[in-house]
Design a protein around this motif. Structure first.
Motif, PDB file in Angstrom:
ATOM      1  N   THR A 187      -3.737  -5.955  -3.815  1.00 48.25           N
ATOM      2  CA  THR A 187      -3.318  -6.349  -2.050  1.00 48.25           C
ATOM      3  C   THR A 187      -3.601  -7.833  -1.783  1.00 48.25           C
ATOM      4  O   THR A 187      -3.519  -8.058  -0.826  1.00 48.25           O
ATOM      5  CB  THR A 187      -3.985  -5.380  -1.317  1.00 48.25           C
ATOM      6  OG1 THR A 187      -5.429  -5.613  -1.462  1.00 48.25           O
ATOM      7  CG2 THR A 187      -3.679  -3.969  -1.371  1.00 48.25           C
ATOM      8  N   HIS A 223       8.298  -2.841   5.064  1.00 53.25           N
ATOM      9  CA  HIS A 223       7.448  -1.735   5.014  1.00 53.25           C
ATOM     10  C   HIS A 223       6.180  -1.823   4.574  1.00 53.25           C
ATOM     11  O   HIS A 223       5.189  -1.076   5.179  1.00 53.25           O
ATOM     12  CB  HIS A 223       8.329  -0.491   4.504  1.00 53.25           C
ATOM     13  CG  HIS A 223       9.728  -0.097   5.061  1.00 53.25           C
ATOM     14  ND1 HIS A 223      10.004  -0.627   6.355  1.00 53.25           N
ATOM     15  CD2 HIS A 223      10.925   0.316   4.447  1.00 53.25           C
ATOM     16  CE1 HIS A 223      11.212  -0.042   6.532  1.00 53.25           C
ATOM     17  NE2 HIS A 223      11.713   0.206   5.385  1.00 53.25           N
ATOM     18  N   LEU A 224       6.115  -2.302   3.283  1.00 49.20           N
ATOM     19  CA  LEU A 224       4.778  -2.525   2.785  1.00 49.20           C
ATOM     20  C   LEU A 224       3.786  -3.473   3.456  1.00 49.20           C
ATOM     21  O   LEU A 224       2.776  -3.068   3.502  1.00 49.20           O
ATOM     22  CB  LEU A 224       4.857  -2.929   1.314  1.00 49.20           C
ATOM     23  CG  LEU A 224       5.517  -1.966   0.041  1.00 49.20           C
ATOM     24  CD1 LEU A 224       5.979  -2.844  -0.987  1.00 49.20           C
ATOM     25  CD2 LEU A 224       4.737  -0.933   0.076  1.00 49.20           C
ATOM     26  N   VAL A 229       2.479  -1.243   6.265  1.00 40.85           N
ATOM     27  CA  VAL A 229       1.538  -0.418   5.930  1.00 40.85           C
ATOM     28  C   VAL A 229       0.086  -0.973   5.590  1.00 40.85           C
ATOM     29  O   VAL A 229      -0.911  -0.549   6.129  1.00 40.85           O
ATOM     30  CB  VAL A 229       1.865   0.370   4.751  1.00 40.85           C
ATOM     31  CG1 VAL A 229       0.697   1.277   4.179  1.00 40.85           C
ATOM     32  CG2 VAL A 229       3.058   1.301   5.297  1.00 40.85           C
ATOM     33  N   VAL A 230       0.109  -2.162   4.664  1.00 39.66           N
ATOM     34  CA  VAL A 230      -1.083  -2.945   4.351  1.00 39.66           C
ATOM     35  C   VAL A 230      -1.609  -3.616   5.567  1.00 39.66           C
ATOM     36  O   VAL A 230      -2.995  -3.403   5.619  1.00 39.66           O
ATOM     37  CB  VAL A 230      -0.776  -3.944   3.384  1.00 39.66           C
ATOM     38  CG1 VAL A 230      -2.035  -4.740   3.115  1.00 39.66           C
ATOM     39  CG2 VAL A 230      -0.231  -3.529   2.073  1.00 39.66           C
ATOM     40  N   GLY A 276       0.765 -10.264  -3.683  1.00 44.75           N
ATOM     41  CA  GLY A 276       1.831  -9.642  -2.745  1.00 44.75           C
ATOM     42  C   GLY A 276       3.025 -10.679  -2.553  1.00 44.75           C
ATOM     43  O   GLY A 276       4.136  -9.953  -2.674  1.00 44.75           O
ATOM     44  N   LEU A 322      12.002  -2.905   1.753  1.00 40.19           N
ATOM     45  CA  LEU A 322      10.460  -2.287   1.561  1.00 40.19           C
ATOM     46  C   LEU A 322       9.429  -3.462   1.447  1.00 40.19           C
ATOM     47  O   LEU A 322       8.520  -2.855   1.727  1.00 40.19           O
ATOM     48  CB  LEU A 322      11.076  -2.049  -0.147  1.00 40.19           C
ATOM     49  CG  LEU A 322       9.740  -1.179  -0.967  1.00 40.19           C
ATOM     50  CD1 LEU A 322       9.131  -0.019   0.000  1.00 40.19           C
ATOM     51  CD2 LEU A 322      10.075  -0.960  -2.342  1.00 40.19           C
TER      52      LEU A 322
END
Length: 378
Positions: free
Chosen positions: A339, A362-363, A366-367, A344, A359
């Protein structure tokens, strides 16, 4: 270990510029760095012993404003020296402590000539990796600079930074060190790349997503140069660290906003959803970073474990209080590496190339949400 008196044997090499600094300046700054770290109460007396046949016009005294714990003199005096150095000795950072451990005060050679001192300290001795190199000829400087910069990374670097970004940024830094570049000046100079990258992302086409992420990858690579310049020139500062952190956060915010705007243009039906997701992600990034900065964690030396040197103090504090260590340090270390920002950005570029820009957002959401949850828990 205390450092009271240092003798510097100086010749024409005092004016040689290696890794952005003249040799005599580097030695003086290295002594000053040790004196500050060692909490010396009095300035270190540094005697400049110039080679006798050197013209007076080639002799000078360091006047760098960062020198606060050294005092220069041309009078040798009868007392022995704690350390004898030469301007042909290229010192790595923190080298004085290593050299002082190996040295011992010795009596003045008789007669106390420049040549006798040079013979007594065996100046052309073997180089010690990560401590010093001896410069016999000017054509050795390029190799010394390359070796020095190879060790200019940080323990917090992820594996993408270590094996891809750093080799490129070091090559750029070697060029920058030939000019009066400063870390803060470079930080300001490259930040527009992130702004342009966000504008490109906002166009919303396949090419714009790819080229926008390419620009963010370029920014990520060049972002390493400011720290490399600072470590090479003894120019680290709290102001510089804060400026670098601020622009890193702003670049992450720009990434989220650029993706949100771009996906809005790319998806007519769900464009409003993607725009809202980008704004929410950007807001959460700002909030989580503000909470981490507000926590003001200790900057003490990290513990000697898998996580110890891989995290900045505020993030180490976050992980230690998050509960992740219950799954083991190895699991937490792998998760941290996956991460990291350098990993990233490169992964996001891959997702853009294969056609999944949504995506990425979205990632990122979330992170960021997980990081914010940990920050709130802390």
């Amino acid at each position: 270990m205390n450092l009271r008196r240092v003798l510097i044997l100086a010749d024409e090499s005092a004016d040689w510029i290696v890794a952005g600094l003249r040799q005599l300046d580097r030695i003086a700054l290295a002594i000053d760095e040790f004196a500050i770290g060692n909490n010396e109460t009095a300035p270190v007396v540094v005697c400049l012993f110039w080679r006798p046949n050197l013209d007076e016009s080639q002799r000078w005294v360091p006047t760098n404003p960062r020198l606060t714990k050294v005092g220069f003199t041309n009078e040798s005096g009868p007392e022995p020296y704690d350390l004898v150095l030469s301007t042909r000795l290229f010192l790595y950072r923190k080298a004085i402590a290593h050299l002082l451990e190996e040295a011992s005060p010795s009596a003045l050679p008789q007669p106390p000539s420049w040549e006798n001192y040079a013979a007594a300290v065996a100046l052309p001795g073997p180089a010690r990796a990560g401590v010093c190199d001896f410069i016999a000829k000017g054509d050795q400087i390029d190799g010394i600079e390359r070796r020095f910069l190879r060790g200019s990374g940080k323990s917090q670097d992820g594996f993408v930074s270590r094996y891809l970004n750093r080799p490129i940024s070091r090559a750029v830094t070697r060029l920058l060190l030939r000019f009066p570049a400063t870390p803060n000046g470079w930080t300001w100079l490259i930040f527009p790349i992130a702004v342009v990258a966000a504008v490109v992302l906002a166009a919303g086409s396949y090419r714009s997503f790819v080229w926008g992420l390419v620009l963010f990858q370029v920014f990520s690579i060049l972002d390493g140069c400011d720290g490399e310049i600072a470590r090479a020139k003894f120019m680290e500062s709290e102001r510089g660290r804060r400026l670098d952190d601020l622009f890193d956060v702003l670049s992450n915010i720009l990434l989220a906003l650029g993706l949100g705007l771009g996906l809005r243009h790319a998806h007519e039906r769900f464009g409003g959803f993607f725009l809202a997701e980008g704004i929410v992600t950007a807001s959460l990034i700002a909030l989580s970073e503000w909470l981490l900065a507000r926590g003001n964690p200790s900057a003490a030396e990290p513990p000697a474990n898998l996580l110890g040197g891989t995290l900045y103090p505020r993030h180490r504090n976050l992980i230690e209080r998050s509960g992740l260590l219950r799954f083991g340090e190895h699991f937490a270390s792998v998760l941290v590496q996956l991460t990291k920002r350098d990993v990233g950005v490169l992964f996001f570029l891959f997702l853009a190339v294969v056609g999944f820009p949504a995506l990425i957002l979205h990632l990122l959401l979330v992170v960021t949400a997980v990081t914010l949850a940990f920050a709130l828990k802390r």
